[in-house]
Design a protein around this motif. Structure first.
Motif, PDB file in Angstrom:
ATOM      1  N   ASP A  99       9.590   0.764   1.881  1.00  0.00           N
ATOM      2  CA  ASP A  99       8.679   0.082   0.341  1.00  0.00           C
ATOM      3  C   ASP A  99       8.721  -1.017   0.651  1.00  0.00           C
ATOM      4  OD1 ASP A  99       8.903   2.664  -0.818  1.00  0.00           O
ATOM      5  OD2 ASP A  99      10.932   2.075  -2.093  1.00  0.00           O
ATOM      6  N   LEU A 100       9.328  -2.140   1.018  1.00  0.00           N
ATOM      7  CA  LEU A 100       8.626  -3.255   1.827  1.00  0.00           C
ATOM      8  C   LEU A 100       8.132  -3.599   2.653  1.00  0.00           C
ATOM      9  CD1 LEU A 100       9.537  -6.924   1.067  1.00  0.00           C
ATOM     10  CD2 LEU A 100      11.599  -5.920   3.446  1.00  0.00           C
ATOM     11  N   PHE A 101       8.665  -2.570   3.959  1.00  0.00           N
ATOM     12  CA  PHE A 101       7.364  -2.658   4.762  1.00  0.00           C
ATOM     13  C   PHE A 101       5.962  -1.719   4.488  1.00  0.00           C
ATOM     14  CE2 PHE A 101      11.099  -3.731   7.202  1.00  0.00           C
ATOM     15  CZ  PHE A 101      10.632  -3.906   8.297  1.00  0.00           C
ATOM     16  N   ALA A 102       5.832  -1.101   3.811  1.00  0.00           N
ATOM     17  CA  ALA A 102       4.282  -0.339   3.201  1.00  0.00           C
ATOM     18  C   ALA A 102       3.404  -1.445   2.464  1.00  0.00           C
ATOM     19  CB  ALA A 102       4.963   0.766   2.506  1.00  0.00           C
ATOM     20  N   PHE A 104       3.431  -4.505   3.426  1.00  0.00           N
ATOM     21  CA  PHE A 104       2.938  -5.030   4.232  1.00  0.00           C
ATOM     22  C   PHE A 104       1.685  -4.729   4.404  1.00  0.00           C
ATOM     23  CE2 PHE A 104       6.907  -6.112   6.391  1.00  0.00           C
ATOM     24  CZ  PHE A 104       7.345  -7.006   4.922  1.00  0.00           C
ATOM     25  N   TYR A 105       0.699  -3.368   4.104  1.00  0.00           N
ATOM     26  CA  TYR A 105      -0.487  -3.080   4.498  1.00  0.00           C
ATOM     27  C   TYR A 105      -1.349  -3.238   3.151  1.00  0.00           C
ATOM     28  CZ  TYR A 105       2.016  -2.055   8.105  1.00  0.00           C
ATOM     29  OH  TYR A 105       3.376  -2.710   9.691  1.00  0.00           O
ATOM     30  N   SER A 106      -2.200  -2.947   3.285  1.00  0.00           N
ATOM     31  CA  SER A 106      -3.376  -3.523   1.956  1.00  0.00           C
ATOM     32  C   SER A 106      -3.818  -1.741   2.236  1.00  0.00           C
ATOM     33  CB  SER A 106      -4.401  -3.818   2.379  1.00  0.00           C
ATOM     34  OG  SER A 106      -5.684  -3.896   3.422  1.00  0.00           O
ATOM     35  N   ASP A 107      -4.218  -0.682   3.321  1.00  0.00           N
ATOM     36  CA  ASP A 107      -4.529   0.231   3.008  1.00  0.00           C
ATOM     37  C   ASP A 107      -2.933   1.208   3.100  1.00  0.00           C
ATOM     38  OD1 ASP A 107      -7.062  -1.160   3.868  1.00  0.00           O
ATOM     39  OD2 ASP A 107      -6.487  -0.056   5.547  1.00  0.00           O
ATOM     40  N   SER A 108      -3.525   2.581   2.369  1.00  0.00           N
ATOM     41  CA  SER A 108      -2.019   3.838   2.088  1.00  0.00           C
ATOM     42  C   SER A 108      -1.355   4.174   3.560  1.00  0.00           C
ATOM     43  CB  SER A 108      -3.062   4.585   1.593  1.00  0.00           C
ATOM     44  OG  SER A 108      -4.297   5.248   2.186  1.00  0.00           O
ATOM     45  N   THR A 109      -0.289   3.891   3.054  1.00  0.00           N
ATOM     46  CA  THR A 109       0.322   4.069   4.313  1.00  0.00           C
ATOM     47  C   THR A 109       0.972   5.890   4.240  1.00  0.00           C
ATOM     48  OG1 THR A 109       2.927   3.776   3.055  1.00  0.00           O
ATOM     49  CG2 THR A 109       1.446   2.106   4.022  1.00  0.00           C
ATOM     50  N   LYS A 110       1.750   6.484   5.754  1.00  0.00           N
ATOM     51  CA  LYS A 110       2.370   7.328   5.675  1.00  0.00           C
ATOM     52  C   LYS A 110       3.916   7.581   5.061  1.00  0.00           C
ATOM     53  CE  LYS A 110       1.337   8.930  10.286  1.00  0.00           C
ATOM     54  NZ  LYS A 110       1.008   9.577  11.222  1.00  0.00           N
TER      55      LYS A 110
END
Length: 304
Positions: A99-102, A104-110
């Motif tokens: 959750d923390l690393f996700a 960091f990104y403005s776009d959706s993640t995998k």
């Protein structure tokens, strides 16, 4: 096939020590590219320059058309990095780290997809410190690929893993490649390079010694040898032969690495005939990347 990484005349100095010496290579889109060599060869230093962590002393680098040391923010959106040791809080749970690393990104993640792909569901509420080495590598691989990077850099991903966990890591790397990701991996495990990589660059003492597919590198006669079994042949006799580079012996099994195997075989047969020595299982072997690795390593040590 398009080159996504271009390296020309790359060098890196640390004071008076030249860790990387004028190396050039390129990486094609969609391949698993290995940078291999002994510890201290310059593998990690090279990787850090490709990632933009370290600035070259000399030479040029392009990664996805970007200059890492000058366009790092833009590059970081398009690459993923798994370090030899990723610092995660010991008491952080796997789900919390994802959750923390996700975030960091403005776009959706995998994130959800990777949890399924890497079978992390059963470990989501486990503290990072309580994971085995293999599971820690799965988690850090997920963290490096959350944002669907075009290139993933893996620095010694199998270090410290048992053989089963190592092969599981290879399978996961191949899955990433099959999804269109380019992989750049450093390793000193020659079996890993031979079975995993599409092409490999062999680096010794900061210098590029060979660059090709594993199959083509295995054609190098320096990695080939004569093998036979005997309890009577004297090792010092084999070492005295002019074409012999080195001898390996394990109980009765001899491996004789020679510049001219036909001439060496003739001397061995003549010696055994004259001394009424019996040989068994005499054969010419192609060798492995590990044999070629040892050849270059011993050659460097002899020069040093």
């Amino acid at each position: 096939m398009e080159n996504v990484i271009k390296v020309e005349n790359l060098s890196k100095n640390f004071g008076s020590v030249q860790a990387v010496k004028n190396i050039s290579f390129s990486v094609k889109r969609g391949e698993i590219f290995g940078i291999i060599g002994p510890n201290g060869a310059g593998k990690t230093t090279t990787l850090e320059m490709l990632e933009g962590i370290s600035k070259p002393t000399q030479g040029t680098i392009e990664v996805l058309g970007l200059v890492p040391s000058q366009q790092l923010r833009e590059l970081n959106k398009r690459i993923g990095v798994q370090f030899q040791a990723t610092s995660i809080q010991k008491k952080m749970k796997v789900k919390e780290a994802l959750d923390l690393f996700a975030s960091f990104y403005s776009d959706s993640t995998k994130k959800d997809y990777l949890i399924e792909l890497l079978n992390l569901n059963e470990k989501l509420n486990v503290h990072f410190e309580d994971l085995s080495g293999g599971w820690k590598q799965r988690v850090t691989l997920a963290l490096a690929t959350l944002h669907s990077p075009e290139i993933v850099f893996l620095d010694e991903p199998s270090m410290g893993l048992d053989p089963h966990a190592r092969r599981e890591m290879w399978s996961m790397i191949r899955m990433l490649r099959d999804e269109g990701c380019t992989i750049v991996v450093t390793t000193h495990y020659m079996e890993e390079a031979e079975k995993l990589c599409d092409r490999v660059a062999m680096i010794y003492n900061g210098e590029l010694k060979a660059l090709n597919t594993p199959a083509e590198l295995l054609k190098n006669p320096a990695g080939h040898y004569i093998a036979f079994e005997s309890d009577q042949v004297e090792e010092r006799f084999l070492e005295s032969l002019p074409e012999v580079m080195r001898i390996e012996k394990e109980e009765k099994l001899f491996k004789v690495f020679s510049e001219n195997k036909q001439v060496t075989a003739y001397h061995i047969f003549t010696y055994c005939h004259d001394n009424q020595i019996h040989l068994s299982d005499f054969r010419f072997e192609k060798g492995s990347l590990d044999d070629l690795f040892v050849h270059y390593l011993e050659k460097e040590e002899a020069v040093g």
